[in-house]
Scaffold this active site. Sequence first.
Site, short mmCIF file in Angstrom:
data_model
loop_
_atom_site.label_atom_id
_atom_site.label_comp_id
_atom_site.label_asym_id
_atom_site.label_seq_id
_atom_site.Cartn_x
_atom_site.Cartn_y
_atom_site.Cartn_z
N ARG A 152 -7.46 -20.54 -2.02
CA ARG A 152 -6.45 -20.40 -0.97
C ARG A 152 -5.36 -21.46 -1.09
O ARG A 152 -5.63 -22.66 -1.14
CB ARG A 152 -7.09 -20.49 0.42
CG ARG A 152 -6.09 -20.20 1.54
CD ARG A 152 -6.76 -20.18 2.90
NE ARG A 152 -5.79 -19.82 3.94
CZ ARG A 152 -4.99 -20.71 4.55
NH1 ARG A 152 -5.06 -21.98 4.22
NH2 ARG A 152 -4.13 -20.30 5.47
N ARG B 209 8.19 4.16 -4.65
CA ARG B 209 8.26 3.15 -3.58
C ARG B 209 7.25 2.02 -3.83
O ARG B 209 7.53 0.86 -3.54
CB ARG B 209 8.02 3.78 -2.21
CG ARG B 209 8.26 2.78 -1.08
CD ARG B 209 8.19 3.42 0.29
NE ARG B 209 6.89 4.01 0.51
CZ ARG B 209 6.61 4.85 1.53
NH1 ARG B 209 7.55 5.18 2.39
NH2 ARG B 209 5.40 5.35 1.66
N LYS C 262 6.44 -2.00 1.91
CA LYS C 262 5.25 -1.44 2.57
C LYS C 262 4.06 -2.38 2.41
O LYS C 262 3.14 -2.14 1.63
CB LYS C 262 4.95 -0.04 2.00
CG LYS C 262 4.06 0.81 2.91
CD LYS C 262 4.11 2.26 2.49
CE LYS C 262 3.10 3.12 3.19
NZ LYS C 262 3.25 3.20 4.65
N LEU D 285 10.87 1.29 7.23
CA LEU D 285 10.30 1.74 5.96
C LEU D 285 11.08 2.97 5.50
O LEU D 285 11.42 3.84 6.30
CB LEU D 285 8.82 2.11 6.12
CG LEU D 285 8.17 2.46 4.78
CD1 LEU D 285 7.93 1.19 3.95
CD2 LEU D 285 6.87 3.20 4.97
N GLU E 177 11.72 2.68 14.37
CA GLU E 177 10.80 3.70 13.86
C GLU E 177 9.51 3.64 14.67
O GLU E 177 9.35 2.78 15.54
CB GLU E 177 10.52 3.48 12.37
CG GLU E 177 9.89 2.12 12.07
CD GLU E 177 9.73 1.84 10.58
OE1 GLU E 177 9.58 2.77 9.78
OE2 GLU E 177 9.74 0.63 10.23
N TYR F 53 0.82 -1.20 0.00
CA TYR F 53 0.00 0.00 0.00
C TYR F 53 0.86 1.25 0.00
O TYR F 53 2.08 1.18 0.18
CB TYR F 53 -0.96 0.00 1.20
CG TYR F 53 -0.34 0.33 2.55
CD1 TYR F 53 0.49 -0.58 3.21
CD2 TYR F 53 -0.59 1.55 3.16
CE1 TYR F 53 1.04 -0.27 4.45
CE2 TYR F 53 -0.05 1.86 4.42
CZ TYR F 53 0.77 0.94 5.05
OH TYR F 53 1.31 1.24 6.27
N1 PDD Z 1 2.74 5.00 7.28
N2 PDD Z 1 7.42 3.85 8.89
C1 PDD Z 1 6.29 3.11 8.88
C2 PDD Z 1 6.29 1.80 9.56
C3 PDD Z 1 5.14 3.61 8.23
O1 PDD Z 1 4.02 2.87 8.22
C4 PDD Z 1 5.19 4.88 7.60
C5 PDD Z 1 4.00 5.47 6.89
C6 PDD Z 1 6.40 5.61 7.66
C7 PDD Z 1 6.55 6.95 7.00
O2 PDD Z 1 6.58 6.84 5.59
P1 PDD Z 1 6.10 8.03 4.66
O3 PDD Z 1 6.88 9.23 5.06
O4 PDD Z 1 6.45 7.57 3.29
O5 PDD Z 1 4.62 8.19 4.88
C8 PDD Z 1 7.49 5.05 8.29
C9 PDD Z 1 1.54 5.44 6.61
C10 PDD Z 1 1.36 6.90 6.62
C11 PDD Z 1 0.35 4.65 7.17
O6 PDD Z 1 0.52 3.46 7.34
O7 PDD Z 1 -0.71 5.23 7.39
#
Ligand code: PDD
Length: 283
Positions: free
Chosen positions: A100, A52, A147, A203, A179, A33
Amino acid sequence: MSRIVYVNGEYVPEEEAKISVFDRGFLMADGVYEVTSVIDGKLVDYAGHVARLHRSLSELKMKPACSDDELLEIHRQMVERNALENGMIYLQVTRGAADRDFAWPKDATPGIVLFTQAKDLVNAPAAKTGLKVVTVEDQRWARRDIKTVQLLFPSFAKMEAKAQGKDDAWLVTDGMVNEGTSNNAWIVKGGTIVTRHLGNEILHGITRAAVIRFAKEAQMKVEERAFSIEEAKAADEAFCTAASAFVTPVVEIDGAAIGGGVPGPIATRLREIYIEESRKMAI
Ligand code: PDD
């Protein structure tokens, strides 16, 4: 209010949207996503999110669900059909529907879903109050650079933070901060900005990359390296970055107040720069 969502080629009211019970995104979290923020009806850092997305798909040997031109047009339609001024667009691509089986089919048609979430990200209250975080041992899988929609552990960690009356969790391994549950983590000490180096452990945030660029342009010193919980607690400032948060100050870590418990000047300045530059570059 009902939104118009996009599901496998169609724009439909959210109540009418349907996916197969055999979709591998649903059965196996076999999907990736992106979340792109929208300011004044425009897409922020869109090229970074698409780049990405392609990387995530290719790491999982998945096919894109449509061309890049089509994807941009769908994003634009989502903004228009939902009259979205400020908020986020969520995009999910799954490997598709198949009976499945742990082995995935070679020929499944990828599934694609987009929806919007309206939110005044620029004036979010957390930007003024700052966030309180707790640290939680990171139990996610080892490829956090992809992601994927496997968000159960981050969701669990967030609930753990809420149970303690806090806002978010910073996920840690051997005492080092990886993170946040849905954001990248940063600290500031003696004017130097520190955020974890890239690798499979985190990420590769699109907002993170932009903030590093803006900080360097503003002659701030940036170090990309791991930092410990102890170092974070002793920092002058802390903050997090994400498409959904821009730059948001962190004012408490595991009960220890950071920078007197109020948002720091560097985090506040970086947030201003990020919003200002994003407004200029949004498409
Ligand atoms: N999440 N680290 C993780 C684990 C994340 O899920 C996200 C973003 C980030 C920041 O990435 P970016 O700057 O590209 O948004 C770092 C999104 C916003 C979410 O899951 O809603």
